[in-house]
Scaffold this active site. Structure first.
Site, short mmCIF file in Angstrom:
data_model
loop_
_atom_site.label_atom_id
_atom_site.label_comp_id
_atom_site.label_asym_id
_atom_site.label_seq_id
_atom_site.Cartn_x
_atom_site.Cartn_y
_atom_site.Cartn_z
N ASP A 80 0.85 -1.20 0.00
CA ASP A 80 0.00 0.00 0.00
C ASP A 80 0.89 1.26 0.00
OD1 ASP A 80 -2.47 1.28 0.11
OD2 ASP A 80 -2.68 1.11 2.28
N HIS A 81 0.31 2.39 -0.33
CA HIS A 81 0.94 3.73 -0.27
C HIS A 81 2.44 3.76 -0.10
CE1 HIS A 81 -2.66 6.15 -0.22
NE2 HIS A 81 -3.22 5.25 0.59
N GLY A 179 -9.56 7.07 7.11
CA GLY A 179 -10.03 7.23 8.49
C GLY A 179 -11.53 7.51 8.51
N SER A 209 -13.59 2.49 4.65
CA SER A 209 -14.23 2.36 5.97
C SER A 209 -15.31 3.43 6.10
CB SER A 209 -13.21 2.56 7.09
OG SER A 209 -12.29 1.50 7.11
N THR A 231 -9.28 1.26 8.55
CA THR A 231 -9.77 1.75 9.85
C THR A 231 -10.76 0.79 10.52
OG1 THR A 231 -9.42 4.01 9.15
CG2 THR A 231 -10.95 3.70 10.97
P1 13P Z 1 -9.60 3.49 5.66
O1 13P Z 1 -8.63 3.48 6.80
O2 13P Z 1 -10.41 4.71 5.63
O3 13P Z 1 -10.39 2.23 5.57
O4 13P Z 1 -8.72 3.58 4.32
C1 13P Z 1 -7.80 2.57 4.05
C2 13P Z 1 -6.98 2.88 2.85
O5 13P Z 1 -7.39 3.57 1.95
C3 13P Z 1 -5.64 2.28 2.80
O6 13P Z 1 -4.93 2.60 1.66
#
Ligand code: 13P
Length: 285
Positions: A80-81, A179, A209, A231
């Site tokens: 991720d990211h 979040g 989320s 989240t």
């Molecule tokens: P949330 O924490 O809002 O579920 O987002 C997760 C996310 O986009 C991880 O890349």
């Protein structure tokens, strides 16, 4: 089985459902997501953030890959990211088949250059690359309409961005936030529809989320093939930890682990049903 991330996304795109990509931090999280996918006969993606790898090290990635290989359903593994060349190269060396090259904090031309280079490195390893155009924030509170719009994905620029970077999927910013949403989520579905018309790669929506089911379904109808969920899953686990810490007497560690897995599994099952990937494991195999 460890699935080809590209196949997972393209199959979801073809059949009109979306994959849940769940952020995992530990063995309990991995168990919860894989068990949820197996119980729902669903393909799924185990997703790790570089920050989590920095805390626990490379074994977290090895754990995800091993759990995917042992699973009864197709499981993808995704970084991720990632904003750093070193994190992406490190994950690819460990065999991660899908990465996110996140240059969304950079000016447009630098985002293009970073994403293009990282996508090429991923492709050379047989992996795929997700990129992001626009800027997702933790919250959109206090922004004027023009400030908010400036952060959203520009559909016309998206065509050029995908072409220039050679990326395999595009994370969109349409009012989604990481979040908690403060109030009702306000997703720009009209913009999503224009992005869908502008690019043909699978679309990804971060910040899943707290999105109501109807909004999720609407987004899938407009081309979203992957939702990122963090989240809700981590809060389910943290809730178990804090109630265990506050409980009378000492709880057995195994009981805390079991409850943590069950709490996260329940969240993942409900998301999988929202995303419509339940019952789709044989399509993606
Ligand atoms: P949330 O924490 O809002 O579920 O987002 C997760 C996310 O986009 C991880 O890349």
């Amino acid at each position: 089985m460890l699935a080809s991330a590209k196949e997972l996304l393209l199959t979801a795109q073809r059949h009109g459902y979306a994959l849940g990509a769940f952020n995992v931090y530990n063995l309990e999280g991995v168990c919860a997501v894989v068990r949820a996918a197996e119980s729902e006969c669903s393909p799924v993606i185990l997703q790790v953030h570089p920050a989590a790898i920095r805390v626990v090290g490379k074994p977290l990635v090895a754990l995800c890959l091993a759990a995917a290989r042992m699973s009864q359903v197709p499981v993808g593994v995704h970084l991720d990211h990632s904003t750093s060349d070193a994190d992406i190269r490190g994950a690819l060396d460990l065999g991660v088949p899908s990465i996110m090259a996140d240059g969304s904090h950079l000016p447009y031309s630098e985002n293009v250059a970073f994403a293009r280079e990282m996508a090429a490195i991923a492709h050379a390893s047989g992996a795929i690359a997700e990129v992001e155009l626009g800027r997702l924030t933790g919250t959109e509170d206090g922004l004027t309409v023009s400030e908010r719009n400036a952060k959203l994905t520009d559909p016309a620029q998206a065509t050029e961005f995908v072409r220039e970077t050679g990326a395999d999927s595009l994370a969109v910013c349409i009012g989604n936030v990481h979040g908690h949403y403060h109030g009702e989520p306000n997703l720009d579905m009209e913009r999503l529809s224009r992005i869908r018309s502008a690019v043909d790669v699978p679309l990804v929506l971060h910040g899943a989320s707290g999105l109501p089911t109807a909004m999720v379904r609407n987004a899938i109808g407009l081309g979203v093939c992957k939702f990122n969920v963090n989240t809700e899953l981590r809060e389910a686990f943290l809730g178990v930890l804090s109630s265990s810490a506050g409980s009378e007497g000492k709880r057995d560690l195994l009981d805390v682990m079991k409850d943590g897995i069950a709490a996260m599994q329940s969240v993942a099952c409900s998301k999988i049903r929202d995303f419509g990937s339940n019952g789709k494991c044989s399509l993606a195999a």
